[in-house]
Design an enzyme around this catalytic site. Structure first.
Site, PDB file in Angstrom:
ATOM      1  N   TYR A 128     -12.487   3.930  -5.742  1.00 48.96           N
ATOM      2  CA  TYR A 128     -12.488   3.715  -7.185  1.00 48.96           C
ATOM      3  C   TYR A 128     -13.915   3.474  -7.648  1.00 48.96           C
ATOM      4  O   TYR A 128     -14.501   2.426  -7.408  1.00 48.96           O
ATOM      5  CB  TYR A 128     -11.604   2.530  -7.572  1.00 48.96           C
TER       6      TYR A 128
ATOM      7  N   HIS B 143      -5.540   4.742   2.475  1.00 54.01           N
ATOM      8  CA  HIS B 143      -5.272   5.197   1.107  1.00 54.01           C
ATOM      9  C   HIS B 143      -4.460   6.491   1.095  1.00 54.01           C
ATOM     10  O   HIS B 143      -3.614   6.697   0.231  1.00 54.01           O
ATOM     11  CB  HIS B 143      -6.601   5.390   0.375  1.00 54.01           C
TER      12      HIS B 143
ATOM     13  N   SER C 156       1.410   3.271 -10.529  1.00 49.81           N
ATOM     14  CA  SER C 156       1.806   4.079 -11.704  1.00 49.81           C
ATOM     15  C   SER C 156       3.264   3.846 -12.109  1.00 49.81           C
ATOM     16  O   SER C 156       3.996   4.804 -12.373  1.00 49.81           O
ATOM     17  CB  SER C 156       1.573   5.571 -11.432  1.00 49.81           C
ATOM     18  N   PRO C 157       3.710   2.589 -12.173  1.00 48.41           N
ATOM     19  CA  PRO C 157       5.100   2.357 -12.582  1.00 48.41           C
ATOM     20  C   PRO C 157       5.359   2.740 -14.038  1.00 48.41           C
ATOM     21  O   PRO C 157       6.520   2.894 -14.430  1.00 48.41           O
ATOM     22  CB  PRO C 157       5.283   0.855 -12.359  1.00 48.41           C
ATOM     23  N   LEU C 158       4.300   2.907 -14.820  1.00 45.55           N
ATOM     24  CA  LEU C 158       4.451   3.285 -16.223  1.00 45.55           C
ATOM     25  C   LEU C 158       4.119   4.754 -16.461  1.00 45.55           C
ATOM     26  O   LEU C 158       3.799   5.162 -17.581  1.00 45.55           O
ATOM     27  CB  LEU C 158       3.567   2.395 -17.107  1.00 45.55           C
ATOM     28  N   GLY C 159       4.197   5.553 -15.390  1.00 44.89           N
ATOM     29  CA  GLY C 159       3.994   6.987 -15.549  1.00 44.89           C
ATOM     30  C   GLY C 159       2.614   7.348 -16.065  1.00 44.89           C
ATOM     31  O   GLY C 159       2.468   8.234 -16.903  1.00 44.89           O
TER      32      GLY C 159
ATOM     33  N   GLY D 129       0.721   5.715 -18.013  1.00 43.91           N
ATOM     34  CA  GLY D 129       0.600   5.381 -19.421  1.00 43.91           C
ATOM     35  C   GLY D 129       1.598   6.048 -20.335  1.00 43.91           C
ATOM     36  O   GLY D 129       1.704   5.688 -21.512  1.00 43.91           O
ATOM     37  N   PHE D 130       2.368   7.010 -19.807  1.00 43.52           N
ATOM     38  CA  PHE D 130       3.258   7.769 -20.682  1.00 43.52           C
ATOM     39  C   PHE D 130       4.378   6.912 -21.266  1.00 43.52           C
ATOM     40  O   PHE D 130       4.794   7.123 -22.404  1.00 43.52           O
ATOM     41  CB  PHE D 130       3.850   8.960 -19.930  1.00 43.52           C
TER      42      PHE D 130
END
Length: 344
Positions: A65, A132, A211-214, A216-217
């Site tokens: 990152y 990773h 990425s549990p929120l897709g 940001g979607f």
């Protein structure tokens, strides 16, 4: 609206090796890379401090990152006595050369990465250290063997893998108990449910969800991918392309309508869905804003009935487009060659 950080963030056992973390973590990647330009350092340190003071103590970073700058940021945030209050996760095994991501799990490389991460983070030991991604040219036993040495040397406490196959997980677990598997799992990404999730549960391995929120979607639908910076890798995701975006936004609107009926936000509803997958699941939503952090914490107060879970499953089954394009290698659930093929 269940958006206040006054909601209690609980604790959970992650895996069966003794690690304990907050029931929701904080993914720190977007503070430094992949989602456009790095964010202002003082603001990101404030977000990290707010998270920890709110009970979100499980911090997730990686040497790729930035590269490297996110670990430096975390190190600065932890100065002044905060180190003892957090569970720190970092990763190795992916590097960037000429703008391309490469997977390297060679033992010497793992060791060098760990030593460098310890210095950047300003710590003596990393609580949870992942591969990773999985190097398909190297037996997993060789890579985990080196991680085992780092545990014995007290440079890391627990071992994790990210995006590994069922057979890879089982083989790794024989060399040294694996504490956590990190993978992408949300309403619209479900491929781990068939084999990987059951394997983790069979072996007593914790599940950490990125990425549990897709990406940001589930926060604002199509608006989340409007006016993205040229360096934002989400611009290449098929799911966000015009031929799929209009359809997927309609699905988002259905999620949003359901959230309105529940008295919460769409992101809280999607995150609550992840939380209710089991007490061995810890989502690590990323954010660069305190307001969004508080909304994420608010998801812990949202409880879904079996009927509501089924309704969300029905909506999710209609999504169009893959989660990544061909130019963004994901190395999903990867296999590795047998140990007998390895020559020192």
């Amino acid at each position: 609206m269940a958006t206040k950080s006054k909601i209690r963030v609980g604790r959970m056992k992650l895996g069966s090796e003794g690690m304990e973390v907050s029931t929701q973590g904080l993914g720190c990647m977007s503070m430094s890379s992949f989602y456009g330009l790095p964010k202002p350092e003082p603001e990101m340190i404030a977000v990290i401090h707010h998270a920890v003071n709110s009970g979100v103590t499980f911090l997730d970073t990686s040497d790729v990152y930035g590269p490297h700058t996110n670990e430096i940021l975390i190190g600065k945030a932890l100065k002044g006595g905060m180190r003892e209050t957090v569970e720190l996760a970092s990763k190795c095994g992916v590097n960037v050369e000429n703008g391309k991501l490469n997977v390297v799990n060679d033992p010497a490389y793992i060791r060098a990465c760990c030593e460098a991460s310890l210095k950047r983070l300003g710590v003596d030991c990393i609580d949870l250290y992942y591969l990773h991604r999985i190097d398909t040219t190297l037996p997993i036993e060789v890579a985990v063997g080196e991680l085992k040495k780092l545990v014995e040397e007290r440079k890391i406490k627990y071992i994790g893998l990210s995006e590994a196959s069922t057979s890879t997980i089982k083989r790794a677990h024989v060399v040294h108990p694996i504490t956590a598997i990190q993978l992408e799992w949300n309403l619209w990404i479900r491929d781990a449910e068939e084999e990987v999730i059951p394997t983790c549960r069979e072996l007593g391995i914790g599940i950490v969800v990125y990425s549990p929120l897709g990406k940001g979607f589930f926060t604002s639908g199509a608006k989340a991918v409007e006016n993205l910076h040229k360096n934002d890798f989400r611009k290449s995701i098929p799911r966000f392309q015009p031929e799929n975006l209009e359809h997927n936004h309609k699905l988002f609107e259905r999620v949003k309508d359901m959230a309105t009926r529940k008295g919460c936000t769409s992101s809280q509803l999607a995150l609550a869905w992840v939380h209710q997958q089991g007490n061995d699941v810890c989502p690590i939503p990323g954010t660069t804003r305190i307001h969004n952090l508080e909304q994420n914490i608010g998801a812990l107060a949202v409880k879904l009935t079996p009927e509501e879970m089924a309704e969300l499953d029905d909506i999710a089954s209609l999504v169009k487009g893959d989660r990544f394009g061909p130019e963004m290698a994901t190395w999903r659930h990867e296999e590795t060659p047998p140990l007998s093929s390895w020559k020192v």
